[in-house]
Design a protein around this motif. Structure first.
Motif, PDB file in Angstrom:
ATOM      1  N   PHE A 157      -9.328  -1.852   5.629  1.00  0.00           N
ATOM      2  CA  PHE A 157      -8.910  -0.557   4.830  1.00  0.00           C
ATOM      3  C   PHE A 157      -9.817   0.859   5.114  1.00  0.00           C
ATOM      4  O   PHE A 157     -11.126   0.651   5.219  1.00  0.00           O
TER       5      PHE A 157
ATOM      6  N   THR B 299       0.745  -1.267   0.070  1.00  0.00           N
ATOM      7  CA  THR B 299      -0.096  -0.004  -0.078  1.00  0.00           C
ATOM      8  C   THR B 299       0.769   1.230   0.087  1.00  0.00           C
ATOM      9  O   THR B 299       0.280   2.462   0.132  1.00  0.00           O
TER      10      THR B 299
ATOM     11  N   GLN C 238      -4.737   0.278  -4.337  1.00  0.00           N
ATOM     12  CA  GLN C 238      -3.120  -0.011  -4.397  1.00  0.00           C
ATOM     13  C   GLN C 238      -2.883  -1.456  -3.809  1.00  0.00           C
ATOM     14  O   GLN C 238      -2.227  -2.016  -4.646  1.00  0.00           O
TER      15      GLN C 238
ATOM     16  N   LYS D 217      -9.116   3.768   3.477  1.00  0.00           N
ATOM     17  CA  LYS D 217      -9.033   4.701   2.242  1.00  0.00           C
ATOM     18  C   LYS D 217      -9.164   3.697   1.185  1.00  0.00           C
ATOM     19  O   LYS D 217      -8.598   2.881   1.101  1.00  0.00           O
TER      20      LYS D 217
ATOM     21  N   ASN E  71      -5.952   3.359  -1.033  1.00  0.00           N
ATOM     22  CA  ASN E  71      -5.076   2.176  -0.171  1.00  0.00           C
ATOM     23  C   ASN E  71      -5.248   0.873  -0.677  1.00  0.00           C
ATOM     24  O   ASN E  71      -4.713   0.039  -0.986  1.00  0.00           O
TER      25      ASN E  71
ATOM     26  N   ASN F 207       0.594   2.577   7.327  1.00  0.00           N
ATOM     27  CA  ASN F 207      -0.865   3.008   7.484  1.00  0.00           C
ATOM     28  C   ASN F 207      -1.688   2.717   6.587  1.00  0.00           C
ATOM     29  O   ASN F 207      -2.879   3.044   6.657  1.00  0.00           O
ATOM     30  N   GLY F 208      -1.355   1.905   5.387  1.00  0.00           N
ATOM     31  CA  GLY F 208      -2.207   1.936   4.313  1.00  0.00           C
ATOM     32  C   GLY F 208      -3.146   0.638   4.699  1.00  0.00           C
ATOM     33  O   GLY F 208      -4.358   0.766   4.073  1.00  0.00           O
TER      34      GLY F 208
END
Length: 306
Positions: free
Chosen positions: A74, A50, A82, A76, A79, A54-55
């Motif tokens: 998750f 990610t 990705q 976001k 993120n 922090n992803g």
């Protein structure tokens, strides 16, 4: 998909299995010596996927032989996107293999990986990225990171602060984190609850649940594990609905022993020092499992509890 004012939060399960007969990931993770090594490999590989630590969050790592199952959260959409691309292109798998090889100090760790969100097998639809995102978004996390994950995270952060002063990471990282990998509280630890409890007119030490208690419970409780779990859930947030039904579905193929084992493991890990034998005995009494309660307290020889 999520509206502009709604946080984008979703959940998925990453299934990992070693194709090497001599490497069993669940057994390694259950080992107090190897658990920190496996955790660090997972954490760093997910960060690679990610673009940052922090992803994606790890909420729980389940041991369900032969799989190691990582519950992911998750926060976001980008993120998650990705991560999906890294997974689809094989980059996550290669990163995991590389980190496991380094921190386990072994030659190679060949892996098979699988990604699920709810009942959806995402490997079948990876080319449809938006559909995958929608499936993950629909699955909201049913828990916070458990106590073991939080302790391992803190240990890893502390270790990485001192990383620049020590390049010999493979062996020393594991020993530095060993003390954080115990799923059971020390038996001699002080309790915030009562120190003794009464069962059948006798007083017993209100000790913490031991690994031996854990295994005896899973072996003997049979189909009543869900009833015992519902008794425990009244004072245990981690077992509140839909946690017990989710465990039943997640470990349906593994059978009653694994379902019961995982339920009590969740109780132990979430309650820490408060996971006492007294609370378990009370739950067993409420559901008529007197024979099993007596066995856990050493009042008679081992026998099955119907």
């Amino acid at each position: 998909m999520a509206g502009s004012s709604t946080p984008w939060i979703g959940s998925a399960y990453l299934f990992l299995q070693s194709t090497c007969k001599t490497i069993a990931l669940p057994a390694l993770y259950e080992s107090s010596q190897k658990k920190p090594c496996v955790f660090k490999a997972l954490k760093l590989a997910l960060a690679d996927s990610t673009g940052g630590v922090n992803g994606v969050d790890m909420l729980k790592v389940h041991c369900s032989h032969p799989h190691l199952i990582v519950q992911l959260k998750f926060c976001k959409r980008e993120n998650c996107r990705q991560f999906l691309r890294s997974y689809r292109e094989g980059a996550l798998q290669k990163s995991l293999q590389s980190h496991l090889q380094l921190y386990l100090a072994t030659t190679t760790v060949p892996l098979e990986v699988e990604l699920k969100a709810g009942s959806e097998h995402l490997d079948k639809i990876l080319k449809d990225e938006d559909h995958c995102l929608e499936c993950i978004y629909r699955e909201k996390p049913d828990r916070l990171p458990d106590e073991e994950i939080r302790e391992l995270e803190e240990g890893l952060k502390s270790l990485m602060l001192h990383q620049s002063t020590n390049n010999n990471v493979a062996g020393k990282d594991c020993s530095s984190l060993k003390s954080l990998s115990r799923p059971y509280p020390p038996q001699g630890s002080s309790l915030s609850t009562q120190l003794t409890f009464t069962f059948q007119g006798q007083q017993f030490d209100n000790r913490t649940i031991t690994p031996d208690d854990h295994q005896k419970f899973a072996k003997s409780v049979s189909k009543k594990w869900k009833q015992v779990g519902r008794s425990l859930q009244r004072s245990c947030r981690a077992l509140r609905d839909p946690a017990i039904d989710n465990l039943a579905l997640e470990y349906d193929r593994e059978g009653l022993y694994e379902q019961a084992y995982q339920m009590l493991l969740r109780f132990i890990q979430s309650e820490g020092k408060k996971a006492t034998i007294g609370r378990l005995i009370t739950a067993l009494e409420e559901n008529g499992l007197i024979s099993l309660a007596e066995e856990l307290l050493g009042l008679h020889s081992s026998e099955d509890c119907s």
